[in-house]
Design an enzyme around this catalytic site. Structure first.
Site, PDB file in Angstrom:
ATOM      1  N   TYR A  16       1.049  -1.108  -0.120  1.00 59.90           N
ATOM      2  CA  TYR A  16       0.104   0.056   0.060  1.00 59.90           C
ATOM      3  C   TYR A  16       0.956   1.556  -0.298  1.00 59.90           C
ATOM      4  O   TYR A  16       0.456   2.170  -0.606  1.00 59.90           O
ATOM      5  CB  TYR A  16      -0.761  -0.411   1.135  1.00 59.90           C
ATOM      6  CG  TYR A  16      -1.869  -1.230   1.571  1.00 59.90           C
ATOM      7  CD1 TYR A  16      -2.328  -1.779   0.086  1.00 59.90           C
ATOM      8  CD2 TYR A  16      -2.754  -1.419   2.602  1.00 59.90           C
ATOM      9  CE1 TYR A  16      -3.172  -3.126   0.149  1.00 59.90           C
ATOM     10  CE2 TYR A  16      -3.927  -2.110   2.198  1.00 59.90           C
ATOM     11  CZ  TYR A  16      -3.434  -2.894   1.037  1.00 59.90           C
ATOM     12  OH  TYR A  16      -4.954  -3.794   1.558  1.00 59.90           O
ATOM     13  N   LYS A  70       3.717 -15.260   1.878  1.00 57.38           N
ATOM     14  CA  LYS A  70       3.609 -16.036  -0.041  1.00 57.38           C
ATOM     15  C   LYS A  70       4.790 -16.089  -0.193  1.00 57.38           C
ATOM     16  O   LYS A  70       5.535 -15.830  -1.329  1.00 57.38           O
ATOM     17  CB  LYS A  70       3.443 -15.310  -1.206  1.00 57.38           C
ATOM     18  CG  LYS A  70       1.084 -15.240  -0.127  1.00 57.38           C
ATOM     19  CD  LYS A  70       0.172 -15.918  -1.309  1.00 57.38           C
ATOM     20  CE  LYS A  70       0.435 -16.990  -2.411  1.00 57.38           C
ATOM     21  NZ  LYS A  70      -0.216 -18.438  -2.883  1.00 57.38           N
ATOM     22  N   ASP A 130      -3.028 -17.817   1.436  1.00 54.54           N
ATOM     23  CA  ASP A 130      -3.826 -18.419   0.906  1.00 54.54           C
ATOM     24  C   ASP A 130      -4.351 -20.197   1.737  1.00 54.54           C
ATOM     25  O   ASP A 130      -6.185 -19.955   2.039  1.00 54.54           O
ATOM     26  CB  ASP A 130      -3.630 -18.918  -0.276  1.00 54.54           C
ATOM     27  CG  ASP A 130      -2.399 -19.050  -0.668  1.00 54.54           C
ATOM     28  OD1 ASP A 130      -1.501 -19.767   0.435  1.00 54.54           O
ATOM     29  OD2 ASP A 130      -1.891 -20.421  -1.608  1.00 54.54           O
ATOM     30  N   ASP A 156      -5.264  -7.037   5.727  1.00 53.31           N
ATOM     31  CA  ASP A 156      -6.294  -6.772   5.619  1.00 53.31           C
ATOM     32  C   ASP A 156      -7.302  -7.431   5.361  1.00 53.31           C
ATOM     33  O   ASP A 156      -8.588  -7.350   5.681  1.00 53.31           O
ATOM     34  CB  ASP A 156      -6.305  -5.295   4.313  1.00 53.31           C
ATOM     35  CG  ASP A 156      -7.195  -4.145   4.097  1.00 53.31           C
ATOM     36  OD1 ASP A 156      -7.877  -4.703   5.379  1.00 53.31           O
ATOM     37  OD2 ASP A 156      -6.226  -3.757   3.063  1.00 53.31           O
ATOM     38  N   ASP A 186     -10.975  -8.671   8.132  1.00 51.82           N
ATOM     39  CA  ASP A 186     -11.703  -8.568   7.824  1.00 51.82           C
ATOM     40  C   ASP A 186     -12.587  -9.734   7.927  1.00 51.82           C
ATOM     41  O   ASP A 186     -13.469 -10.616   7.969  1.00 51.82           O
ATOM     42  CB  ASP A 186     -11.669  -8.029   6.559  1.00 51.82           C
ATOM     43  CG  ASP A 186     -12.240  -6.453   6.455  1.00 51.82           C
ATOM     44  OD1 ASP A 186     -11.739  -5.592   7.267  1.00 51.82           O
ATOM     45  OD2 ASP A 186     -12.415  -5.959   5.853  1.00 51.82           O
TER      46      ASP A 186
END
Ligand code: NAD
Length: 371
Positions: A143, A194, A227, A251, A255
């Site tokens: 970001y 990852k 994942d 992020d 959630d």
């Protein structure tokens, strides 16, 4: 005597002032019943600051935030400010606070109170008693990474691009927060990246392992690909204690974990900054995960629990008042067990209480606990 517990309260917009109002009652209760006094000051942020000063956070309020021990934030935003330029929208006030206070560690607990286990989208037995902590790196990664942009290539086709980047020191400091948190919980950290496809993930894994081996060998550390972590969160969420991950994965995973708990009105968060080298104190901002809920603002319908639980986090992480934080959290659990429900967490046969009635119930519970 002046209190050494300085807290800046920024209620903001919409339901922010309503839910912060209930925390103020808890603060008053602590003053009277526990003889713990907070030095509360209040400021404007978001739309409320735009209406008064034309900008979502003044330099004065920013300076105040830098000089207190903790900031308690409500929520910002609403339809009346949506048409403003991007640079002066209400949310920019929160982003400025996060940036200047260098709040790099975002703590998002996902707890399921037994009385609300039915509200989860997962089966009750998978989530009852769930208590996990997602620790998200908040100031680095894709970001913020450079270069970024949208460019037109020689062919005339446009290309959008961002850069995922983490330095060793950025990984070291978030890893340390994760291990320290785990020591106060069930002593287990799952580091998530990852590393199979991203170099930044390879470095993340290597540095986290090194910090563990050198400084926190007593904590259990495991590694997982992001994942897989997403799958495991909805398959068997109770396997986790502390999950430490980067900005992007955090992020999404936070959630996802939040939804296991059923309602936005129940979710607190904390954002912590660097330790002061002399005092060891960290800059800190506490806020509910939910927004300003303009659809119910001013109607006494807001659930104050997310804000109250954010205050419990403030007690625990800024003032090391674990016992008082437990009292507040137990009061929430007992009030829910007794059947008190605001509209967002009510079932079809539940009696719905108002924001203030929920606050009343919490104070009565606190009275019972301290009797
Ligand atoms: P929201 O979280 O405000 O509301 C989503 C839904 O959840 C609404 O139906 C709302 O009524 C309900 N809800 C949220 N909190 C609740 C509570 N405590 N009790 C009962 N019900 C609750 O999200 P949104 O509608 O996407 O955004 C509304 C405004 O809030 C926008 O301006 C947005 O930019 C802003 N926002 C601010 C923050 C923040 O201040 N950190 C976070 C998210 C959204």
């Amino acid at each position: 005597m002046a209190s050494n517990k300085k807290v800046l309260v920024l209620p903001g917009d919409g339901i922010g002032p309503e839910v912060v109002g209930e925390v103020r009652r808890v603060v008053d209760w602590m003053d009277k019943r526990r003889h713990v006094t907070f030095d509360l000051s209040e400021g404007l942020v978001g739309g409320a600051a735009i209406d008064k000063h034309g900008i979502p956070l003044t330099d004065e309020t920013m300076a105040d935030a830098m000089h207190v021990d903790a900031v308690l934030f409500g929520s910002v935003g609403g339809p009346q400010w949506e048409k403003l330029d991007f640079g002066v929208q209400p949310e920019r006030g929160l982003l400025r606070l996060r940036k200047e206070m260098q709040l790099y560690a975002n703590l998002r607990p996902a707890m399921v109170f037994d009385a609300l286990a039915d509200a989860s989208s997962l089966k009750k037995e998978l989530v009852a008693g769930l208590d996990i902590m997602i620790l998200r790196e908040l100031t680095g990664g894709i970001y913020f990474g450079e270069p970024r942009g949208i460019e037109t290539m020689p062919s005339g086709e446009r290309r959008g691009f961002n850069t995922q980047s983490y330095t060793e020191s950025e990984i070291e400091r978030i890893a340390r927060v994760g291990f320290e948190l785990a020591r106060k919980r069930s002593n287990r950290v799952m580091s998530v990246e990852k590393a199979n496809v991203m170099e930044s993930g390879v470095l993340w894994r290597e540095v986290t392992q090194r910090i563990h081996d050198d400084e926190f060998p007593d904590v259990q550390l495991d590694h997982m690909y992001a994942d897989n972590c997403a799958m495991q969160l909805v398959r068997q969420p109770k396997q986790f204690d502390v999950i430490v991950t980067d900005n992007l994965f955090g992020d999404i995973l936070s959630d996802c974990a939040a939804m296991l708990t059923g309602s936005l009105g129940m979710l607190p968060s904390a954002s912590l900054g660097a330790e002061d080298p002399t005092t060891g104190a960290r800059k800190a901002l506490y806020e509910p995960v939910h927004g300003s809920a303009p659809d119910i603002a001013g109607q006494g319908k807001a659930n104050p629990i997310a804000e109250v639980l954010s205050f419990a986090m403030l007690l625990r992480y800024s003032f090391d008042m674990g016992e008082d934080a437990n009292m507040v959290e137990n009061a929430v659990a007992n009030v829910l067990a007794a059947g008190f429900r605001t509209g967002d967490i009510a079932g079809p046969n539940d009696k719905v209480v108002s924001t203030t009635q929920m606050g009343d119930a919490l104070l009565l519970e606190l009275d019972k606990q301290s009797a």
